[in-house]
Design an enzyme around this catalytic site. Sequence first.
Site, short mmCIF file in Angstrom:
data_model
loop_
_atom_site.label_atom_id
_atom_site.label_comp_id
_atom_site.label_asym_id
_atom_site.label_seq_id
_atom_site.Cartn_x
_atom_site.Cartn_y
_atom_site.Cartn_z
N ARG A 88 0.82 -1.21 0.00
CA ARG A 88 0.00 0.00 0.00
C ARG A 88 0.86 1.26 0.00
NH1 ARG A 88 -4.89 -2.39 2.35
NH2 ARG A 88 -6.59 -0.90 2.32
N ARG A 122 -21.23 -1.85 2.47
CA ARG A 122 -20.50 -3.10 2.77
C ARG A 122 -20.85 -3.65 4.16
NH1 ARG A 122 -14.20 -3.67 1.76
NH2 ARG A 122 -14.04 -1.85 3.14
N ARG A 155 -18.07 -2.70 9.30
CA ARG A 155 -16.73 -2.43 9.84
C ARG A 155 -16.65 -1.01 10.37
NH1 ARG A 155 -12.77 -4.38 4.98
NH2 ARG A 155 -11.70 -2.51 5.70
N ARG A 166 -9.55 7.20 4.50
CA ARG A 166 -8.96 6.09 3.73
C ARG A 166 -8.80 6.44 2.26
NH1 ARG A 166 -13.02 1.81 4.89
NH2 ARG A 166 -11.70 0.31 3.82
#
Length: 209
Positions: A88, A122, A155, A166
């Site tokens: 990443r 999600r 989450r 993010r």
Amino acid sequence: MKLIFLGPPGAGKGTLAAKAVEILKLPHISTGAIFRAAIAAKSPLGLKVKAIIDAGKLVDDETTIALVKERLSQADAQKGYILDGFPRTIPQAEALAAFSAVDQVVNFDIPDSSVLERLGGRRVCRACGTNYHQVFNKPKQDGVCDSCGGEVYTRDDDKAEAVQKRLEVYRDQTAPLIGFYRGKGLLIDVDARPAVEQVVENFRKALGV
Ligand code: ADP
Ligand code: ADP
Ligand code: ZN
């Protein structure tokens, strides 16, 4: 075959990886999933990374690289792997190159608008990690995992503030890997916008599998 799945949070990397595992018979190695399992187990690693992950920041390179190096040394990863969520950062990519020779990097091509829609809906199984989506891929019974009966939850890092962070982290630290791997001739772009079955087809065509 040694593959990296590269793309923004919510691009569908984990979802495609679950399909690709069946096609290629390779282990799916997700650093995010390893960190979430450590958090659930309250291990020393889990305690160290929980606040960082919940805030949408990156775990430090040293910790992450050591974890992946150890995982890739295990027997099941010798014939190849699908590495999802690692590297990443450029230092992670440079470290990886020193201990494993990657064959291809699959770049998930997707606009921010789709990413926000996917992350916003999600849901994940707390027990087995299977991914769901509240609109595109609902479990048969609300809140219950189809595969294992575990609890399906949102989450902490999929909550609005962490999502913004993010995406910013992705742009600053991870997106430069696209140029890094393109320069090495390893990058394959996959259109990740359509429905899952079509993304699987796009992946097969791009890779020739
Ligand atoms: P995403 O849905 O964003 O692809 P992941 O499950 O891959 O999420 O990762 C969740 C979180 O775990 C990241 O936001 C980050 O905090 C941490 N993480 C996962 N992989 C790495 C990595 N390679 N380097 C640093 N932190 C990582
Ligand atoms: P990543 O691992 O890249 O963070 P996920 O595989 O977890 O992404 O996918 C993010 C969310 O989008 C999940 O809720 C998943 O069910 C959903 N999703 C994944 N691929 C698609 C797709 N092609 N179309 C619609 N929704 C998708
Ligand atoms: Zn489950």
